[in-house]
Each structure stands twice: as structure tokens, then as C-alpha cells.
Design an enzyme around this catalytic site. Sequence first.
Site, mmCIF file in Angstrom:
data_model
loop_
_atom_site.group_PDB
_atom_site.id
_atom_site.type_symbol
_atom_site.label_atom_id
_atom_site.label_comp_id
_atom_site.label_asym_id
_atom_site.label_seq_id
_atom_site.Cartn_x
_atom_site.Cartn_y
_atom_site.Cartn_z
ATOM 1 N N SER A 137 0.880 -1.172 0.000
ATOM 2 C CA SER A 137 0.000 0.000 0.000
ATOM 3 C C SER A 137 0.910 1.213 0.000
ATOM 4 O O SER A 137 2.079 1.111 0.400
ATOM 5 C CB SER A 137 -0.843 -0.008 1.281
ATOM 6 O OG SER A 137 -1.437 1.250 1.499
ATOM 7 N N TYR A 150 -1.675 -0.367 10.421
ATOM 8 C CA TYR A 150 -1.751 -0.784 9.010
ATOM 9 C C TYR A 150 -0.469 -0.335 8.293
ATOM 10 O O TYR A 150 0.128 -1.098 7.526
ATOM 11 C CB TYR A 150 -3.003 -0.172 8.363
ATOM 12 C CG TYR A 150 -3.236 -0.598 6.926
ATOM 13 C CD1 TYR A 150 -3.839 -1.821 6.638
ATOM 14 C CD2 TYR A 150 -2.851 0.219 5.861
ATOM 15 C CE1 TYR A 150 -4.058 -2.212 5.322
ATOM 16 C CE2 TYR A 150 -3.070 -0.172 4.547
ATOM 17 C CZ TYR A 150 -3.677 -1.380 4.284
ATOM 18 O OH TYR A 150 -3.888 -1.778 2.972
HETATM 19 P P1 NAP Z 1 -11.014 -6.776 0.029
HETATM 20 O O1 NAP Z 1 -11.944 -6.582 -1.109
HETATM 21 O O2 NAP Z 1 -11.533 -6.799 1.409
HETATM 22 O O3 NAP Z 1 -10.170 -8.098 -0.267
HETATM 23 C C1 NAP Z 1 -9.338 -8.679 0.675
HETATM 24 C C2 NAP Z 1 -9.311 -10.159 0.400
HETATM 25 O O4 NAP Z 1 -8.425 -10.784 1.336
HETATM 26 C C3 NAP Z 1 -10.683 -10.809 0.565
HETATM 27 O O5 NAP Z 1 -10.840 -11.795 -0.418
HETATM 28 C C4 NAP Z 1 -10.583 -11.428 1.941
HETATM 29 O O6 NAP Z 1 -11.419 -12.545 2.125
HETATM 30 C C5 NAP Z 1 -9.142 -11.876 1.894
HETATM 31 N N1 NAP Z 1 -8.639 -12.282 3.196
HETATM 32 C C6 NAP Z 1 -8.671 -11.597 4.365
HETATM 33 N N2 NAP Z 1 -8.121 -12.343 5.320
HETATM 34 C C7 NAP Z 1 -7.734 -13.524 4.748
HETATM 35 C C8 NAP Z 1 -7.110 -14.693 5.216
HETATM 36 N N3 NAP Z 1 -6.792 -14.868 6.489
HETATM 37 N N4 NAP Z 1 -6.840 -15.682 4.320
HETATM 38 C C9 NAP Z 1 -7.159 -15.545 3.028
HETATM 39 N N5 NAP Z 1 -7.786 -14.474 2.527
HETATM 40 C C10 NAP Z 1 -8.060 -13.471 3.388
HETATM 41 O O7 NAP Z 1 -9.892 -5.664 0.032
HETATM 42 P P2 NAP Z 1 -8.868 -5.100 -1.101
HETATM 43 O O8 NAP Z 1 -8.920 -3.638 -0.977
HETATM 44 O O9 NAP Z 1 -9.107 -5.749 -2.403
HETATM 45 O O10 NAP Z 1 -7.492 -5.575 -0.459
HETATM 46 C C11 NAP Z 1 -6.568 -6.404 -1.125
HETATM 47 C C12 NAP Z 1 -5.159 -6.004 -0.728
HETATM 48 O O11 NAP Z 1 -4.920 -4.680 -1.178
HETATM 49 C C13 NAP Z 1 -4.911 -5.982 0.788
HETATM 50 O O12 NAP Z 1 -3.638 -6.517 1.050
HETATM 51 C C14 NAP Z 1 -4.938 -4.498 1.121
HETATM 52 O O13 NAP Z 1 -4.167 -4.194 2.264
HETATM 53 C C15 NAP Z 1 -4.356 -3.910 -0.147
HETATM 54 N N6 NAP Z 1 -4.653 -2.488 -0.387
HETATM 55 C C16 NAP Z 1 -5.946 -2.061 -0.530
HETATM 56 C C17 NAP Z 1 -6.185 -0.707 -0.762
HETATM 57 C C18 NAP Z 1 -7.581 -0.146 -0.936
HETATM 58 O O14 NAP Z 1 -7.730 1.091 -0.895
HETATM 59 N N7 NAP Z 1 -8.604 -0.970 -1.149
HETATM 60 C C19 NAP Z 1 -5.120 0.188 -0.828
HETATM 61 C C20 NAP Z 1 -3.828 -0.275 -0.679
HETATM 62 C C21 NAP Z 1 -3.616 -1.623 -0.464
HETATM 63 P P3 NAP Z 1 -12.839 -12.444 2.888
HETATM 64 O O15 NAP Z 1 -13.829 -12.103 1.843
HETATM 65 O O16 NAP Z 1 -13.007 -13.819 3.432
HETATM 66 O O17 NAP Z 1 -12.717 -11.379 3.928
#
Ligand code: NAP
Length: 288
Positions: A137, A150
Site C-alpha cells: 500500500s 496498518y
Molecule cells: P477486500 O476486497 O476486502 O479483499 C481482501 C481479500 O483478502 C478478501 O478476499 C478477503 O477474504 C481476503 N482475506 C482476508 N483475510 C484472509 C485470510 N486470512 N486468508 C485468506 N484471505 C483473506 O480488500 P482489497 O482492498 O481488495 O485488499 C486487497 C489487498 O490490497 C490488501 O492486502 C490491502 O491491504 C491492499 N490495499 C488495498 C487498498 C484499498 O484502498 N482498497 C489500498 C492499498 C492496499 P474475505 O472475503 O473472506 O474477507
Amino acid sequence: MPVALVTGCSSGIGLATALHFARQGYDVWAGVRNAATATELRGAIERERLPARPLALDVNDEAAVQRGVGEVVAKAGAIDVLVNNAGIGGGGPIEEVPVDFAQSMFETNYFGVIRVIRAALPSMRERRRGAIVNVSSIAGRVAIAGHGHYSAVKHALEAASEALAQEVQGFGIRVAIVEPGVVVTPIFQKAKRFAEPSSPYAEHVRRLLLFYQAQMKMASQPDDAARVIYEAVTTKEPRLRWLVGEDARLLIAGRQRLSDEAFVAGARPMPDSEYLAEMKQRFGFEWQ
Ligand code: NAP
């Protein structure tokens, strides 16, 4: 057909990345911790007849990681690309977040990534090829008040990724760190936040929201992140770090122009109007 394993594919960036790689002709193994939440993934795979399937993979569970990675290697023969995307959001001011919540964030966003890497690396080393993308991130480069844990976990992930890139280059394995700014995904609804209105840090919590509102105006979509992840894997000019989104570019450029002291002083007590003006001047963020 090259093989890709992506973690956290029930929604957001992981879902978009799994589908993007499958549309580009990869044999995709899409990790989900709970099969019941893979409905969107399954629907898209069936609709588009994509070469992809969900894989049970809770990154917090060592046995599940060993089983899941072992299944991919046994059935597909190899892992060419590993995308460590699974992660959780949330948090609050350092004093107010219970330590066990901070630990749970490290458990998934840091140790979860390390578990999958450790399971996948032996077969990559043996074949002397592979690419590992760790989804960090912009918080892995810039720490913001109210979002310390975070930021800490993503900083830790960046450090491990940088060391790993050095360690595995001799085995023909590439490591990339992808640093999105705000991406519109369900992570914000799922995130647990510790922020009481009566908190002595209420000002920082309110400003964090203002900060997000500014970033939201420039927010990326999951497909934008998926395209950057794909480029990080397939480019002829490998790089360690890849930004996603205009907000990420503005933040990193603004932070690099500031001394540590000036950056910290930017979070001193002041009226919101002054804070917004400073943010505009420092980072080029617009609120109107
Ligand atoms: P998201 O839609 O909530 O996706 C996160 C995914 O990770 C979901 O499929 C979730 O599954 C899964 N997950 C959580 N805990 C897990 C575990 N113990 N084992 C396996 N899977 C697990 O969020 P996202 O924004 O796409 O996030 C994806 C990545 O991008 C993360 O690493 C986040 O930190 C990073 N990121 C996001 C943003 C943003 O603004 N969205 C910005 C920078 C970085 P469940 O459905 O079961 O919860």
C-alpha cells in the site's frame, strides 16, 4: 499455460487480479479463505469460461497454506506467478488499538504473506523461475496518524519483500511490491476501526477521514490495480516498486519533498481549514 496463484480472491483487488490473469491466458488458482464468499468469482469464471478455479486458502492457517500450495504444484505442475493480495484493513490511533487487533493484522497481512511465500518458494527455486508480487500500500511508504498499525504492517512487508528480492534473484525469481493508493473495494466496510468520538485523538481520526475523502476523488478501481500487478509480472523492465493511482503518486512525491520533522509537524493541532490548506500545498490534494 503459465500458472498463477492469487490469494484473497473473494472481492476487490484479488478478484480483479485473478480474473485479469485468467483472461490473459493464465491457469489461475484463486485463493479464498471461505468457499461461501467466492460467489462473484465463481460467477465470472462460469460466465466467461475462464481457466480459473477457487482454492481453499486461509493465509492465517499454516496447514491450509501447505495444503493449498501443495495442491497447485501437484495438479498444475508449477507456480509461475504468486500474488500475495489477501489482507485486512482497520485500526486507529496507536494508544487506542488493542494489541491483539494489531497482532491479527500482522498475522494476516505480514505472516500470512510469509507463509505462502515459504510454501511456494521451494518449487520456484527448483525450476529457477517465478514471480512474486506482494500487494502492499502507499501506507507501506508513508505512515499517517490514526492508521499506524496498518502502515507498520505494510512497512514490514516492504522490508521483507526488498530483502527477498535480493535473496531470490540468483534463482531467477522476480519480486515486485505493488503500492496502491485508495482503491474502491469492500475493505473499508469490512475494516474494524477503533475511534470513539470522545477519544483524545479524535482530531486525527477526523482528519484521516478528510484525507480519505481527498484520496477518494482520485481513487482507483480494482481493475487498475490488477493491470499494474500484471505489468509488474510481465514487463521486460522489472522494477521492485509499482504505484497504483494518482493519489499514491502525489503522496509519495509530497513525502519525499518533506523532512521527517516537517512531515510530523504537518499533523500538529490546527483548525481543519488550515490542515486542508496544508495538505493541498504539501501533496496537491483537492477537497473541493
Ligand atoms: P477486500 O476486497 O476486502 O479483499 C481482501 C481479500 O483478502 C478478501 O478476499 C478477503 O477474504 C481476503 N482475506 C482476508 N483475510 C484472509 C485470510 N486470512 N486468508 C485468506 N484471505 C483473506 O480488500 P482489497 O482492498 O481488495 O485488499 C486487497 C489487498 O490490497 C490488501 O492486502 C490491502 O491491504 C491492499 N490495499 C488495498 C487498498 C484499498 O484502498 N482498497 C489500498 C492499498 C492496499 P474475505 O472475503 O473472506 O474477507
